[in-house]
Design a protein around this motif. Structure first.
Motif, PDB file in Angstrom:
ATOM      1  N   MET A  57       0.840  -1.187   0.000  1.00 40.80           N
ATOM      2  CA  MET A  57       0.000   0.000   0.000  1.00 40.80           C
ATOM      3  C   MET A  57       0.883   1.249   0.000  1.00 40.80           C
ATOM      4  O   MET A  57       1.879   1.328   0.712  1.00 40.80           O
ATOM      5  CB  MET A  57      -0.884  -0.024   1.237  1.00 40.80           C
ATOM      6  CG  MET A  57      -1.944   1.046   1.219  1.00 40.80           C
ATOM      7  SD  MET A  57      -3.103   0.781   2.567  1.00 40.80           S
ATOM      8  CE  MET A  57      -2.999   2.346   3.346  1.00 40.80           C
ATOM      9  N   ALA A  58       0.505   2.228  -0.777  1.00 37.14           N
ATOM     10  CA  ALA A  58       1.284   3.464  -0.890  1.00 37.14           C
ATOM     11  C   ALA A  58       1.111   4.317   0.368  1.00 37.14           C
ATOM     12  O   ALA A  58       0.059   4.309   1.001  1.00 37.14           O
ATOM     13  CB  ALA A  58       0.839   4.247  -2.113  1.00 37.14           C
ATOM     14  N   LYS A  59       2.170   5.058   0.686  1.00 33.92           N
ATOM     15  CA  LYS A  59       2.100   5.949   1.837  1.00 33.92           C
ATOM     16  C   LYS A  59       1.202   7.133   1.502  1.00 33.92           C
ATOM     17  O   LYS A  59       1.128   7.571   0.359  1.00 33.92           O
ATOM     18  CB  LYS A  59       3.497   6.481   2.164  1.00 33.92           C
ATOM     19  CG  LYS A  59       4.460   5.436   2.648  1.00 33.92           C
ATOM     20  CD  LYS A  59       5.794   6.103   2.957  1.00 33.92           C
ATOM     21  CE  LYS A  59       6.844   5.117   3.344  1.00 33.92           C
ATOM     22  NZ  LYS A  59       8.120   5.772   3.626  1.00 33.92           N
ATOM     23  N   LYS A  60       0.556   7.679   2.514  1.00 34.36           N
ATOM     24  CA  LYS A  60      -0.317   8.825   2.318  1.00 34.36           C
ATOM     25  C   LYS A  60       0.518  10.110   2.345  1.00 34.36           C
ATOM     26  O   LYS A  60       1.273  10.351   3.290  1.00 34.36           O
ATOM     27  CB  LYS A  60      -1.386   8.858   3.405  1.00 34.36           C
ATOM     28  CG  LYS A  60      -2.456   9.873   3.134  1.00 34.36           C
ATOM     29  CD  LYS A  60      -3.614   9.732   4.088  1.00 34.36           C
ATOM     30  CE  LYS A  60      -4.644  10.803   3.774  1.00 34.36           C
ATOM     31  NZ  LYS A  60      -5.701  10.842   4.754  1.00 34.36           N
ATOM     32  N   ILE A  61       0.369  10.918   1.310  1.00 30.97           N
ATOM     33  CA  ILE A  61       1.146  12.158   1.192  1.00 30.97           C
ATOM     34  C   ILE A  61       0.535  13.236   2.076  1.00 30.97           C
ATOM     35  O   ILE A  61      -0.671  13.487   2.033  1.00 30.97           O
ATOM     36  CB  ILE A  61       1.196  12.634  -0.280  1.00 30.97           C
ATOM     37  CG1 ILE A  61       1.947  11.616  -1.136  1.00 30.97           C
ATOM     38  CG2 ILE A  61       1.830  14.011  -0.381  1.00 30.97           C
ATOM     39  CD1 ILE A  61       1.933  11.913  -2.622  1.00 30.97           C
ATOM     40  N   LYS A  62       1.388  13.882   2.880  1.00 34.98           N
ATOM     41  CA  LYS A  62       0.948  14.973   3.741  1.00 34.98           C
ATOM     42  C   LYS A  62       1.025  16.296   2.980  1.00 34.98           C
ATOM     43  O   LYS A  62       0.088  17.076   2.968  1.00 34.98           O
ATOM     44  CB  LYS A  62       1.826  15.025   4.993  1.00 34.98           C
ATOM     45  CG  LYS A  62       1.470  16.107   5.967  1.00 34.98           C
ATOM     46  CD  LYS A  62       2.377  16.041   7.198  1.00 34.98           C
ATOM     47  CE  LYS A  62       2.075  17.149   8.177  1.00 34.98           C
ATOM     48  NZ  LYS A  62       2.986  17.133   9.316  1.00 34.98           N
ATOM     49  N   THR A  63       2.172  16.547   2.327  1.00 36.66           N
ATOM     50  CA  THR A  63       2.351  17.788   1.573  1.00 36.66           C
ATOM     51  C   THR A  63       3.521  17.657   0.600  1.00 36.66           C
ATOM     52  O   THR A  63       4.344  16.750   0.745  1.00 36.66           O
ATOM     53  CB  THR A  63       2.580  18.990   2.522  1.00 36.66           C
ATOM     54  OG1 THR A  63       2.556  20.195   1.756  1.00 36.66           O
ATOM     55  CG2 THR A  63       3.895  18.895   3.250  1.00 36.66           C
ATOM     56  N   ILE A  64       3.570  18.575  -0.355  1.00 37.88           N
ATOM     57  CA  ILE A  64       4.689  18.644  -1.300  1.00 37.88           C
ATOM     58  C   ILE A  64       5.239  20.064  -1.247  1.00 37.88           C
ATOM     59  O   ILE A  64       4.495  21.031  -1.398  1.00 37.88           O
ATOM     60  CB  ILE A  64       4.236  18.293  -2.742  1.00 37.88           C
ATOM     61  CG1 ILE A  64       3.752  16.846  -2.803  1.00 37.88           C
ATOM     62  CG2 ILE A  64       5.367  18.535  -3.735  1.00 37.88           C
ATOM     63  CD1 ILE A  64       3.158  16.435  -4.128  1.00 37.88           C
ATOM     64  N   LEU A  65       6.532  20.174  -1.000  1.00 37.00           N
ATOM     65  CA  LEU A  65       7.203  21.476  -0.927  1.00 37.00           C
ATOM     66  C   LEU A  65       8.212  21.609  -2.052  1.00 37.00           C
ATOM     67  O   LEU A  65       8.761  20.625  -2.522  1.00 37.00           O
ATOM     68  CB  LEU A  65       7.947  21.615   0.408  1.00 37.00           C
ATOM     69  CG  LEU A  65       7.137  21.512   1.689  1.00 37.00           C
ATOM     70  CD1 LEU A  65       8.061  21.518   2.888  1.00 37.00           C
ATOM     71  CD2 LEU A  65       6.161  22.659   1.787  1.00 37.00           C
ATOM     72  N   LYS A  66       8.478  22.852  -2.455  1.00 37.61           N
ATOM     73  CA  LYS A  66       9.506  23.115  -3.462  1.00 37.61           C
ATOM     74  C   LYS A  66      10.484  24.124  -2.874  1.00 37.61           C
ATOM     75  O   LYS A  66      10.075  25.165  -2.352  1.00 37.61           O
ATOM     76  CB  LYS A  66       8.888  23.675  -4.744  1.00 37.61           C
ATOM     77  CG  LYS A  66       8.014  22.667  -5.458  1.00 37.61           C
ATOM     78  CD  LYS A  66       7.404  23.250  -6.706  1.00 37.61           C
ATOM     79  CE  LYS A  66       6.515  22.214  -7.362  1.00 37.61           C
ATOM     80  NZ  LYS A  66       5.825  22.735  -8.538  1.00 37.61           N
ATOM     81  N   LEU A  67      11.767  23.788  -2.930  1.00 35.14           N
ATOM     82  CA  LEU A  67      12.821  24.673  -2.443  1.00 35.14           C
ATOM     83  C   LEU A  67      13.909  24.792  -3.499  1.00 35.14           C
ATOM     84  O   LEU A  67      14.155  23.844  -4.242  1.00 35.14           O
ATOM     85  CB  LEU A  67      13.456  24.107  -1.165  1.00 35.14           C
ATOM     86  CG  LEU A  67      12.609  24.046   0.096  1.00 35.14           C
ATOM     87  CD1 LEU A  67      13.378  23.320   1.194  1.00 35.14           C
ATOM     88  CD2 LEU A  67      12.243  25.431   0.559  1.00 35.14           C
ATOM     89  N   GLN A  68      14.565  25.952  -3.557  1.00 42.88           N
ATOM     90  CA  GLN A  68      15.733  26.124  -4.411  1.00 42.88           C
ATOM     91  C   GLN A  68      16.916  26.371  -3.486  1.00 42.88           C
ATOM     92  O   GLN A  68      16.952  27.362  -2.763  1.00 42.88           O
ATOM     93  CB  GLN A  68      15.558  27.313  -5.363  1.00 42.88           C
ATOM     94  CG  GLN A  68      14.533  27.061  -6.435  1.00 42.88           C
ATOM     95  CD  GLN A  68      14.501  28.169  -7.473  1.00 42.88           C
ATOM     96  OE1 GLN A  68      15.354  29.036  -7.510  1.00 42.88           O
ATOM     97  NE2 GLN A  68      13.506  28.125  -8.333  1.00 42.88           N
TER      98      GLN A  68
END
Length: 141
Positions: free
Chosen positions: A1-12
């Motif tokens: 079973m796939a893990k549940k995603i909490k959030t996606i962040l983008k950083l440079q």
């Protein structure tokens, strides 16, 4: 079973130079993930890209684990590097701050092709040329 995603962040971040200080600490701290662990993994993955700014897309899961995907450096950063300038023009219509050759534009387009919204190298070159124009960089030959 796939893990549940909490959030996606983008950083440079600078390649090989991620530290727990801001912006990394302030972005990842509230998510509850191990900041030092992220910094170590990011720095190991970008060690051979020294001098570049590397965007990373970080996927944080409910169990506080994470994965990240590295992208190619921003076109503006690659153009500044190729033109040998520190920043673009404040008013690109009136001020020209640097020059790049068509060969340099093609090389940048080839490098960025995977992250652009086109598969066509000629279209990718036009995207890079547009970025250069907006930065006050002229294209020669």
């Amino acid at each position: 079973m796939a893990k549940k995603i909490k959030t996606i962040l983008k950083l440079q971040l600078p390649a090989g130079g991620a530290t727990p200080a801001p912006p990394v600490g302030t972005a990842l701290g509230p998510q509850g993930i191990n900041i030092q662990d992220f910094c170590k993994q990011f720095n190991d993955a970008t060690r051979d890209m020294k001098g570049d700014v590397v965007p990373a897309q970080i996927t944080i899961f409910e169990d506080r684990s994470f994965t990240f995907v590295l992208k190619t450096p921003p076109a503006s950063a690659l153009l500044k590097q190729a033109a040998g300038i520190t920043k673009g023009a404040a008013d690109p219509l009136k001020m020209k701050v640097g020059k790049v050759t068509k060969a340099q534009v093609r090389a940048i387009a080839e490098r960025k092709l995977a992250d652009l919204n086109t598969d066509n190298l000629d279209a990718a070159e036009k995207i890079i040329m547009g970025t250069a124009k907006n930065m006050g960089i002229t294209i020669e030959g």
